[in-house]
Design a protein around this motif. Structure first.
Motif, PDB file in Angstrom:
ATOM      1  N   HIS A  57     -31.802  73.370  30.487  1.00  0.00           N
ATOM      2  CA  HIS A  57     -31.791  73.243  29.029  1.00  0.00           C
ATOM      3  C   HIS A  57     -31.031  71.971  28.643  1.00  0.00           C
ATOM      4  O   HIS A  57     -29.866  71.799  29.003  1.00  0.00           O
ATOM      5  N   LEU A  81     -20.251  72.639  27.297  1.00  0.00           N
ATOM      6  CA  LEU A  81     -21.310  73.515  27.772  1.00  0.00           C
ATOM      7  C   LEU A  81     -20.992  73.982  29.186  1.00  0.00           C
ATOM      8  O   LEU A  81     -20.814  73.180  30.100  1.00  0.00           O
ATOM      9  N   ALA A  82     -20.934  75.289  29.385  1.00  0.00           N
ATOM     10  CA  ALA A  82     -20.580  75.850  30.683  1.00  0.00           C
ATOM     11  C   ALA A  82     -21.686  75.618  31.708  1.00  0.00           C
ATOM     12  O   ALA A  82     -22.851  75.386  31.359  1.00  0.00           O
ATOM     13  N   TYR A  83     -21.295  75.710  32.957  1.00  0.00           N
ATOM     14  CA  TYR A  83     -22.223  75.468  34.073  1.00  0.00           C
ATOM     15  C   TYR A  83     -23.446  76.373  33.988  1.00  0.00           C
ATOM     16  O   TYR A  83     -24.591  75.916  34.037  1.00  0.00           O
ATOM     17  N   ALA A  84     -23.246  77.682  33.840  1.00  0.00           N
ATOM     18  CA  ALA A  84     -24.357  78.634  33.882  1.00  0.00           C
ATOM     19  C   ALA A  84     -25.294  78.484  32.690  1.00  0.00           C
ATOM     20  O   ALA A  84     -26.475  78.814  32.776  1.00  0.00           O
ATOM     21  N   GLU A  85     -24.783  77.996  31.557  1.00  0.00           N
ATOM     22  CA  GLU A  85     -25.600  77.885  30.354  1.00  0.00           C
ATOM     23  C   GLU A  85     -26.666  76.802  30.449  1.00  0.00           C
ATOM     24  O   GLU A  85     -27.574  76.749  29.614  1.00  0.00           O
ATOM     25  N   ARG A  86     -26.577  75.942  31.442  1.00  0.00           N
ATOM     26  CA  ARG A  86     -27.521  74.844  31.550  1.00  0.00           C
ATOM     27  C   ARG A  86     -28.840  75.260  32.198  1.00  0.00           C
ATOM     28  O   ARG A  86     -29.866  74.634  31.989  1.00  0.00           O
ATOM     29  N   TYR A 114     -26.716  66.692  26.978  1.00  0.00           N
ATOM     30  CA  TYR A 114     -26.487  68.073  26.553  1.00  0.00           C
ATOM     31  C   TYR A 114     -25.971  68.191  25.121  1.00  0.00           C
ATOM     32  O   TYR A 114     -25.994  69.279  24.543  1.00  0.00           O
ATOM     33  N   PRO A 159     -31.656  81.915  35.828  1.00  0.00           N
ATOM     34  CA  PRO A 159     -30.296  82.316  36.235  1.00  0.00           C
ATOM     35  C   PRO A 159     -30.114  82.436  37.749  1.00  0.00           C
ATOM     36  O   PRO A 159     -29.001  82.267  38.246  1.00  0.00           O
TER      37      PRO A 159
END
Length: 487
Positions: free
Chosen positions: A197, A165-170, A160, A174
């Protein structure tokens, strides 16, 4: 802000560090070389002199250590410090320390990593667990309940390019975020394969999310383990696409075959009987009307052919005359067919359509050719077993037994009955279909709608006995002017 850089020729700072009992050293990540170490650090690294330590080559770092070092360079570049546990292996022996790492800029503006270490005692099981986590190729990350990043191992950082990097941003999609999180917080490990991502672009990862206590705060956190399964997913997608394409091609071919048969079969009767009437002794007005019927039928046939060609340009044979790509079948190698001497060829026409049978029988009768008929392939096979024929005209699409199976069984008969020439008379003239006809020993093909000249030419050529060149199983035959030989 970077730490202030002392002049390298000013040894006061290094002399002060040399007096410390805490190991302190500097490492240049760009050159993979040591820069400085105090006396305590020399002891920790098991080196007798500073020169010997700085001469060591650290360029052959493992991928996990390289990823961890890259993370430190990135995180401390703006003056931040990182405190974490490191295990070193001086002279092959493990030494675990609690290290505080920061970026230090030398007088020549070269940034290096400054390590301040405090040796700690760690049990064997804990040491092995920590090192396994750091070297594991599986991506391991820890988040709080809201998805904020708490920790990632070097493999996750490498994937990454960030440890925050937050959990949801990966996630690319969604909708997968909350589904996994909710199931994990309910007390069950949640797993899925999702698009993610990464620093290498969008990849497919197999994810397992589990709710666990945070060992620092004791609060519930989310442990995420990931494995890159992009190659497997893409292979499965390619296989599914190929299967779908094959199914669509098969469905299209079946549609074209059905449409060709259903449209050309009635046109066979219209054009055929109109042509018979045009050659009969009838009043002039009736002959003109028959001519108009024939002309209209030909226009309709042209339209049908063009429609089918548009549907599949590469496989449809237009204008009712098949051209084949199959090898000429020699049904009984070494057993040539011998025509029975009589006034004319004896023809058997097998077709389930009464209009077609009447048309062919009428055309042949007008030329003095005896023609018997059968309603399906099974009746045709029985007729061949019980009678003597010089030529078989065989429809393909029939109930009870189709023309391909009937031809295969005729070829299994002994003597002349198994060697009698067979001409397929069919609207199914795709190349794959022509090849299947040749494979069972069918000699030639007349495409529906048939015309009088083509039919009589085929009967003349094949009703006189199989041409000599056909009797040689290694030979091929020239097509007649109005027939489509399987050659």
């Amino acid at each position: 802000m970077h730490s202030a850089a002392p002049a390298l020729d000013d040894s006061s700072l290094f002399l002060a560090w040399d007096r410390l009992r805490r190991p302190v050293w500097m490492f240049d990540p760009a050159a993979s070389k040591g820069v400085y170490a105090n006396t305590s650090a020399l002891v920790l690294w098991g080196s007798d002199t500073l020169e010997a330590l700085l001469a060591r080559d650290f360029s052959n770092l493992s991928p996990a250590v390289k990823a961890r070092t890259d993370r430190l360079v990135q995180v401390t570049a703006d003056g931040e410090t990182v405190s974490e546990r490191w295990t070193f292996y001086p002279n092959g022996q493990p030494v675990t320390v609690k290290a505080t790492i920061s970026t230090f800029v030398l007088a020549d503006d070269r940034p290096v990593l400054l390590f301040e270490a405090a040796p700690i005692e760690v049990g064997p099981a804990e040491r092995r667990a920590v090192e396994a986590l750091r070297y594991a190729p599986t991506l391991i990350s820890l988040f709080d309940q809201e998805g904020g990043a708490l920790f990632c191992n070097p493999a996750a950082f490498s994937a990454y390019g960030s440890e925050t990097l937050a959990y949801a941003e990966r996630f690319v999609r969604p909708e997968a975020v909350e589904s996994l999180r909710t199931r994990a917080l309910e007390g069950n490990s949640a797993s899925d394969v999702c698009e993610i991502h990464t620093s290498q672009g969008i990849r497919w990862h197999h994810l397992v999310l589990t709710a666990v206590p945070d060992p620092v705060t004791g609060e519930i956190s989310l442990l995420l383990s990931e494995q890159d399964v992009t190659a497997r997913v893409e292979a499965e997608q390619a296989r599914a696409a190929a299967e779908q394409k094959a199914a669509m091609a098969e469905a299209r071919q079946q549609f074209l075959s059905d449409m060709s048969h259903e449209l050309r079969t009635p046109l066979n009767a219209i054009l055929g009987f109109a042509e018979v009437m045009m050659h009969d002794t009838l009043p002039e007005r009736t002959l003109q009307q028959a001519g108009r019927i024939h002309e209209g039928g030909q226009r309709l046939l042209t339209l049908v052919n063009e429609m089918i060609i548009v549907s599949d340009q590469d496989v449809i044979v237009p204008e009712g005359h098949a051209t084949a790509t199959a090898t000429l079948g020699a049904p009984k190698t070494g057993v040539p067919y011998t025509r029975h001497p009589d006034s004319g060829p004896a023809v058997l026409y097998v077709d389930d359509n009464e209009n077609n049978r009447t048309l062919v029988a009428t055309i042949l009768a007008a030329q003095g050719v005896h023609c018997e008929t059968a309603d399906d392939g099974l009746q045709g096979l029985t007729a061949v077993e019980q009678g003597d024929f010089d030529l078989i005209l065989m429809d393909i699409a029939m109930p009870v037994m189709d023309g391909v199976e009937a031809s295969r069984r005729i070829r299994a008969l002994a003597g002349d009955r198994g060697a009698v020439p067979i001409i397929a008379v069919t609207a199914n003239t795709l190349p794959e279909q022509l090849a299947s006809y040749a494979a069972v020993g069918i000699d030639d093909c007349l495409a529906k709608p048939i015309n009088m000249v083509g039919l009589l030419t085929a009967v003349s050529v094949w009703g006189a006995g199989r041409p000599e060149v056909v009797q040689d199983s290694a030979a091929t035959a020239e097509c007649g002017a109005s027939t489509g030989c399987l050659n």
